[in-house]
Design a protein around this motif. Structure first.
Motif: not given
Length: 321
Positions: A219-230
């Motif tokens: 999920i982190r790879e798919l969304l990138g860190d900003e959106r993944a942490v949310e």
């Protein structure tokens, strides 16, 4: 003395089966209050939004106190089911579904109003909310072709509902949403929900946890860190708790996710050493790493939070030195 009569009197007294007390008559003020409340609810229109209905009550002379008492209930009853997701359905099909939704929104609200306060809308003669929901669902299915039913069901499944909850404040592309739904489905089908792992052996729990970590990394790879942490903070309560404890806005999403990855790996490795100095060095190493991720100010603030206990040696270990 008639023994049977005495026993009957005793039974009636014990069981409360004697003559019922006369019902208390409502006072004139109480009747007037009920009439006023009924008049208020009869002004509510299920086909209009909350703000318009509240405005109508004000024009009718109801007080702000009365309106304030009504508003939260009205907002709850007017809340609709989850937002529709259409996936790969054509625009024409989406328009057909929107037409069906428009016809049934007011009917569902009218059914809730009838259930909660007993007011039957003159314009919308309806049954229970469940009956309206079933009619709504059948009406949607009737406008779909067979190949469209599977797509609509998938995009509005329980897995899609999870994605919608976790991504409530996140902008997703259609492909990202579909991918997340597929991943949620795959994970839940194979592993179930984390709360169901408690009865499993430590080996099985570790397998589940590793799979969960792999899913989070994807999920982190798919969304990138900003959106993944949310997304992950909502999907995984322990991570959300850690993020809430680190209140410093200068800490980046990347730092939070890197810290979480370090923390999960650190806690997975058992502290097998009985040597006090070695154990202390391990905790101190963890503290240095956390300081590196957060920066000095955020680190100092975090150490004051209960969530930071994992990186400090328990007091019982220090006292047994």
């Amino acid at each position: 003395m008639n023994i049977g009569r005495v026993c009957a009197v005793i039974c009636f007294a014990v069981l409360g089966l004697g003559a019922a007390e006369p019902e208390r008559l409502l006072s004139g003020a109480e009747l007037a209050a009920l009439d006023r409340e009924n008049a208020l609810w009869r002004l509510i229109r299920p086909d209009e939004e909350v703000a318009l209905n509240l405005g109508r009550l004000r024009k009718a002379g109801f007080s702000e106190a009365e309106i304030k008492s009504v508003e939260p209930r009205l907002r709850a009853w007017w809340e609709l089911p989850m937002k529709r997701e259409f996936g790969r359905l054509s625009e024409e099909t989406v328009e057909k579904i929107a037409e069906v939704d428009a016809r049934h929104v007011a009917r569902l609200r009218a059914a809730r109003l009838k259930r909660e306060v007993g007011v039957q809308s003159e314009e919308f003669k309806v049954g229970t909310p469940l009956q309206v929901s079933l009619q709504w669902r059948r009406a949607v299915l009737r406008v779909l072709e067979y190949d469209e039913i599977a797509e609509f069901a998938f995009m509005n499944s329980e897995f899609a509902r999870l994605v919608q909850i976790h991504a409530d404040q996140i902008v997703l592309t259609a492909d990202e949403r579909r991918t997340l739904i597929e991943w949620e489905r795959e994970f839940l089908v194979v592993h179930g929900r984390p709360e169901s792992w408690e009865g499993a052996t430590s080996k099985v729990r570790l397998w589940h946890q590793r799979a969960q970590e792999d899913a989070h990394d994807r999920i982190r790879e798919l969304l990138g860190d900003e959106r993944a942490v949310e997304y992950l903070a909502g999907a995984h309560p322990p991570l959300g708790k850690m993020c809430d404890a680190i209140v410093d806005e200068s800490v980046s999403a990347t730092a939070l996710l890197n810290l979480w990855k370090f923390r999960r790996e650190y806690r997975r490795e058992p502290d097998a050493s009985w040597n006090y100095q070695r154990r202390l060095a391990r905790y101190e190493s963890a503290q240095a790493k956390v300081r590196e991720f957060l920066g000095e100010d955020a680190y100092q603030n975090y150490t004051k939070q209960a969530d930071a206990r994992w990186m400090f040696m328990p007091a019982v270990v220090r006292t047994k030195r």
